[in-house]
Design a protein around this motif. Structure first.
Motif, PDB file in Angstrom:
ATOM      1  N   THR A   6       5.835  10.958  40.504  1.00  0.00           N
ATOM      2  CA  THR A   6       4.914  10.257  41.394  1.00  0.00           C
ATOM      3  C   THR A   6       4.151   9.082  40.769  1.00  0.00           C
ATOM      4  O   THR A   6       4.142   8.008  41.339  1.00  0.00           O
ATOM      5  CB  THR A   6       3.940  11.276  42.032  1.00  0.00           C
ATOM      6  OG1 THR A   6       4.643  12.497  42.288  1.00  0.00           O
ATOM      7  CG2 THR A   6       3.395  10.756  43.335  1.00  0.00           C
ATOM      8  N   GLY A  63      13.397   5.430  46.333  1.00  0.00           N
ATOM      9  CA  GLY A  63      12.140   6.169  46.244  1.00  0.00           C
ATOM     10  C   GLY A  63      11.175   5.677  47.287  1.00  0.00           C
ATOM     11  O   GLY A  63      11.569   5.366  48.414  1.00  0.00           O
ATOM     12  N   CYS A  64       9.890   5.618  46.908  1.00  0.00           N
ATOM     13  CA  CYS A  64       8.870   5.089  47.810  1.00  0.00           C
ATOM     14  C   CYS A  64       8.452   3.722  47.303  1.00  0.00           C
ATOM     15  O   CYS A  64       7.956   3.597  46.194  1.00  0.00           O
ATOM     16  CB  CYS A  64       7.666   6.028  47.847  1.00  0.00           C
ATOM     17  SG  CYS A  64       6.274   5.336  48.781  1.00  0.00           S
ATOM     18  N   GLU A  66      -0.646  13.585  44.799  1.00  0.00           N
ATOM     19  CA  GLU A  66       0.302  14.653  44.453  1.00  0.00           C
ATOM     20  C   GLU A  66       0.015  15.905  45.280  1.00  0.00           C
ATOM     21  O   GLU A  66       0.925  16.611  45.712  1.00  0.00           O
ATOM     22  CB  GLU A  66       0.222  14.963  42.955  1.00  0.00           C
ATOM     23  CG  GLU A  66       0.868  13.921  42.060  1.00  0.00           C
ATOM     24  CD  GLU A  66       0.079  12.623  41.904  1.00  0.00           C
ATOM     25  OE1 GLU A  66      -1.071  12.554  42.400  1.00  0.00           O
ATOM     26  OE2 GLU A  66       0.595  11.671  41.286  1.00  0.00           O
ATOM     27  N   LEU A 123       7.046   6.490  35.670  1.00  0.00           N
ATOM     28  CA  LEU A 123       8.168   5.738  36.257  1.00  0.00           C
ATOM     29  C   LEU A 123       8.502   4.537  35.370  1.00  0.00           C
ATOM     30  O   LEU A 123       9.669   4.268  35.080  1.00  0.00           O
ATOM     31  CB  LEU A 123       7.820   5.266  37.674  1.00  0.00           C
ATOM     32  CG  LEU A 123       7.733   6.376  38.732  1.00  0.00           C
ATOM     33  CD1 LEU A 123       7.077   5.845  40.006  1.00  0.00           C
ATOM     34  CD2 LEU A 123       9.121   6.944  39.047  1.00  0.00           C
ATOM     35  N   ASP A 178       2.682   5.805  38.447  1.00  0.00           N
ATOM     36  CA  ASP A 178       3.328   4.577  37.966  1.00  0.00           C
ATOM     37  C   ASP A 178       3.768   4.631  36.506  1.00  0.00           C
ATOM     38  O   ASP A 178       4.857   4.160  36.165  1.00  0.00           O
ATOM     39  CB  ASP A 178       2.405   3.359  38.184  1.00  0.00           C
ATOM     40  CG  ASP A 178       1.004   3.545  37.611  1.00  0.00           C
ATOM     41  OD1 ASP A 178       0.731   4.584  36.989  1.00  0.00           O
ATOM     42  OD2 ASP A 178       0.167   2.628  37.788  1.00  0.00           O
ATOM     43  N   GLY A 180      12.349   8.948  43.012  1.00  0.00           N
ATOM     44  CA  GLY A 180      11.585   7.921  42.302  1.00  0.00           C
ATOM     45  C   GLY A 180      12.544   6.932  41.686  1.00  0.00           C
ATOM     46  O   GLY A 180      13.698   7.266  41.404  1.00  0.00           O
ATOM     47  N   CYS A 230       9.994  15.305  41.699  1.00  0.00           N
ATOM     48  CA  CYS A 230       9.380  14.136  42.327  1.00  0.00           C
ATOM     49  C   CYS A 230       8.479  13.493  41.275  1.00  0.00           C
ATOM     50  O   CYS A 230       7.477  14.079  40.863  1.00  0.00           O
ATOM     51  CB  CYS A 230       8.572  14.582  43.548  1.00  0.00           C
ATOM     52  SG  CYS A 230       7.598  13.242  44.252  1.00  0.00           S
ATOM     53  N   ASN A 290       4.067  -1.675  44.719  1.00  0.00           N
ATOM     54  CA  ASN A 290       3.971  -0.513  43.839  1.00  0.00           C
ATOM     55  C   ASN A 290       5.274   0.263  43.974  1.00  0.00           C
ATOM     56  O   ASN A 290       5.902   0.256  45.037  1.00  0.00           O
ATOM     57  CB  ASN A 290       2.790   0.385  44.214  1.00  0.00           C
ATOM     58  CG  ASN A 290       1.444  -0.285  43.907  1.00  0.00           C
ATOM     59  OD1 ASN A 290       1.330  -1.030  42.936  1.00  0.00           O
ATOM     60  ND2 ASN A 290       0.460  -0.041  44.730  1.00  0.00           N
ATOM     61  N   SER A 291       5.629   0.930  42.896  1.00  0.00           N
ATOM     62  CA  SER A 291       6.929   1.605  42.861  1.00  0.00           C
ATOM     63  C   SER A 291       6.806   3.078  43.238  1.00  0.00           C
ATOM     64  O   SER A 291       7.607   3.896  42.837  1.00  0.00           O
ATOM     65  CB  SER A 291       7.513   1.489  41.458  1.00  0.00           C
ATOM     66  OG  SER A 291       6.610   2.054  40.529  1.00  0.00           O
ATOM     67  N   ARG A 292       5.778   3.393  44.045  1.00  0.00           N
ATOM     68  CA  ARG A 292       5.372   4.791  44.235  1.00  0.00           C
ATOM     69  C   ARG A 292       4.487   4.911  45.461  1.00  0.00           C
ATOM     70  O   ARG A 292       4.059   3.917  46.034  1.00  0.00           O
ATOM     71  CB  ARG A 292       4.554   5.192  43.012  1.00  0.00           C
ATOM     72  CG  ARG A 292       3.457   4.130  42.807  1.00  0.00           C
ATOM     73  CD  ARG A 292       2.414   4.456  41.814  1.00  0.00           C
ATOM     74  NE  ARG A 292       1.502   3.335  41.672  1.00  0.00           N
ATOM     75  CZ  ARG A 292       0.454   3.093  42.450  1.00  0.00           C
ATOM     76  NH1 ARG A 292       0.164   3.908  43.457  1.00  0.00           N
ATOM     77  NH2 ARG A 292      -0.310   2.037  42.256  1.00  0.00           N
ATOM     78  N   ALA A 314      11.506   0.259  38.539  1.00  0.00           N
ATOM     79  CA  ALA A 314      10.046   0.407  38.504  1.00  0.00           C
ATOM     80  C   ALA A 314       9.357  -0.858  37.979  1.00  0.00           C
ATOM     81  O   ALA A 314       8.140  -1.006  38.114  1.00  0.00           O
ATOM     82  CB  ALA A 314       9.655   1.620  37.654  1.00  0.00           C
TER      83      ALA A 314
END
Ligand code: AMP
Ligand code: GLY
Length: 432
Positions: free
Chosen positions: A74, A272-273, A17, A79, A76, A96, A72, A291-293, A102
């Motif tokens: 961040t 998202g990322c 972060e 999310l 897991d 996100g 944002c 990973n969803s982040r 997620a």
């Protein structure tokens, strides 16, 4: 809205972060970044508010009270429980994935079944909700090591590499019967053991376009030579020399685009990322995990190499305009060495005075990302397992590592622990 002065809230409290906040502060469109809950070092770069990352109603109230323009999300866990859905419903634009998307990280069973359905390369596997059947399967396979994974989120501890039937039985007992990870262990995935170098590729996506970031390599074990327990990550380097152009092309065709398409086909468009944990096996790249982040500490080497405006990219991921948005990368190398509290990932002391930082928690020549610190009476104190990530750039990986380690030696606290071999394998490969 380009040109509009933006106030951004970042949810989370670690070095990852901190790296996101430092980058957002560079954006000409961002007037202010705030953080919740943040930590002592983050507070030098963003006003922090003590709202828990998983407190959905508290976070919605904070966003409203502070009149933020963008959030944002961040980590897991927020999310996975639908923080983005709740904030968006209240009218706050978010970076996100929503709760449905997620799931790609929150349920390994979902992720494995999706990969199988859409032909995305990954380790062969079977799913069980009955511990006796799971054990019978592992014994019948009789192929060691065997990889046993809890379905749900387990703070990075839900993967056991069992070397024999006894270890497999113990792991299944702990996950499925004793429920060490709570409901995360109600189902398990048992999968084939893969070998090869591991590479992390974080990618921005708006659900259509995929823009991979610079590749990176984590060092998960606590001690040198990959010994000791698994941790959240003890250091990273970028780019990974194992991620050649040929591998990158295959990943785009065989993994990245198919994953984004599969999520759309499942009615769970991902924005998202998206983090691809990959293993470069003899048979080509395979997915170890999604990973969803953003990863931690991958972000601490990847974002310093981003030349374009992170805020614009985040907005584009949400609005579906990533194809028209610039994502330029530096051709430098980056290294991040984590300084942890002695004993981590087991029990460790907190509250130790950190020496070698200035009043803003910085150190000349490197970027210090705070993972677990607090600021009290003019001093930075340790306040977590992973304490600081010391990140540096260089023309070569060797130069980046040298800068980082020079600072690591000057930043001290009682019983501090760091690995002395971050980037060693990458350097050996790079020189091969
Ligand atoms: P994960 O939490 O899924 O990233 O797994 C943690 C670590 O376990 C990974 O970084 C790998 O080093 C290892 N691992 C996971 N799955 C496999 C596999 N199928 N074969 C070999 N190692 C694995
Ligand atoms: N460093 C691994 C992760 O963030 O999951």
């Amino acid at each position: 809205m380009p040109g509009h002065a933006m106030k951004v809230l970042v949810i989370g409290s670690g070095g990852r972060e901190h790296a996101i906040i430092r980058k957002l502060n560079e954006s000409p469109e961002v007037t202010e970044v705030i953080c919740a809950p943040g930590n002592g070092g983050i507070a030098a770069d963003a006003v922090c508010f003590s709202v828990k990352a998983t407190d959905i109603s508290g976070m919605c109230e904070l966003a409203a009270r502070e009149a933020v323009d963008f959030v944002c999300v961040t980590p897991d866990d927020p999310l996975a429980i639908g923080m983005v859905d709740a904030l968006e419903e209240k009218g706050f634009a978010c970076f996100g994935p929503d709760r449905a998307a997620a799931q790609i990280e929150a349920s390994k069973v979902f992720a494995k079944n999706m990969m199988k359905k859409y032909g995305i390369p990954t380790a062969d596997y079977a799913v069980f909700d009955d511990p006796a059947k799971a054990l019978a399967y592992v014994k019948e396979q009789n192929s060691w090591p065997s990889v046993i994974k809890a379905d749900g989120l387990a703070l990075g501890k839900g993967v056991i590499i069992a070397q024999n039937a006894g270890e497999a039985e113990k792991a299944l007992q702990e996950m499925m019967v004793d429920r060490t990870f709570g409901n995360a262990g109600s189902q398990v995935v048992i999968e084939e053991f893969l070998s090869g170098p591991e590479v992390s590729v974080l990618a921005f996506t708006d659900g259509k376009t995929v823009r991979p970031m610079i590749s990176s390599m984590d060092h998960k074990r606590a001690n040198d030579n990959d010994e000791g327990l698994n941790t959240g990550g003890m250091g990273t380097i970028a780019p990974s020399p194992f991620y050649t152009e040929e591998v990158a092309d295959r990943c785009m065709k065989e993994i990245f685009l198919p994953t984004v398409k599969a999520m759309n086909a499942e009615g769970r468009p991902f924005k998202g990322c998206l983090y691809f944990g990959l293993m470069i096996t003899e048979k080509g790249p395979k997915v170890i995990e999604y990973n969803s982040r953003f990863g931690d500490p991958e972000t601490q080497v990847v974002l310093p190499l981003l030349k374009s405006d992170l805020f614009r990219i985040m907005q584009a991921c949400r609005s579906g305009t990533l194809a028209e948005t610039e994502t330029e990368w530096s051709d430098q190398c980056a290294a991040c060495v984590m300084i942890a509290s002695g004993g981590y990932p087991g029990s460790y002391a907190k509250g130790k005075v950190i020496r070698g930082l200035d009043e803003n928690g910085r150190h000349a020549g490197v970027t210090v990302y705070h993972s677990g610190t607090k600021f009290e009476n003019g001093q930075y104190l340790t306040n977590g397992g992973r304490v600081l990530g010391i990140s540096a750039l260089g023309r070569t990986l060797g130069e980046a590592l040298e800068k980082s380690y020079a600072a690591v030696k000057e930043i001290t606290f009682e019983n501090a622990h760091y690995r002395t071999d971050i980037g060693k394998k990458a350097l050996e490969r790079g020189n091969a």
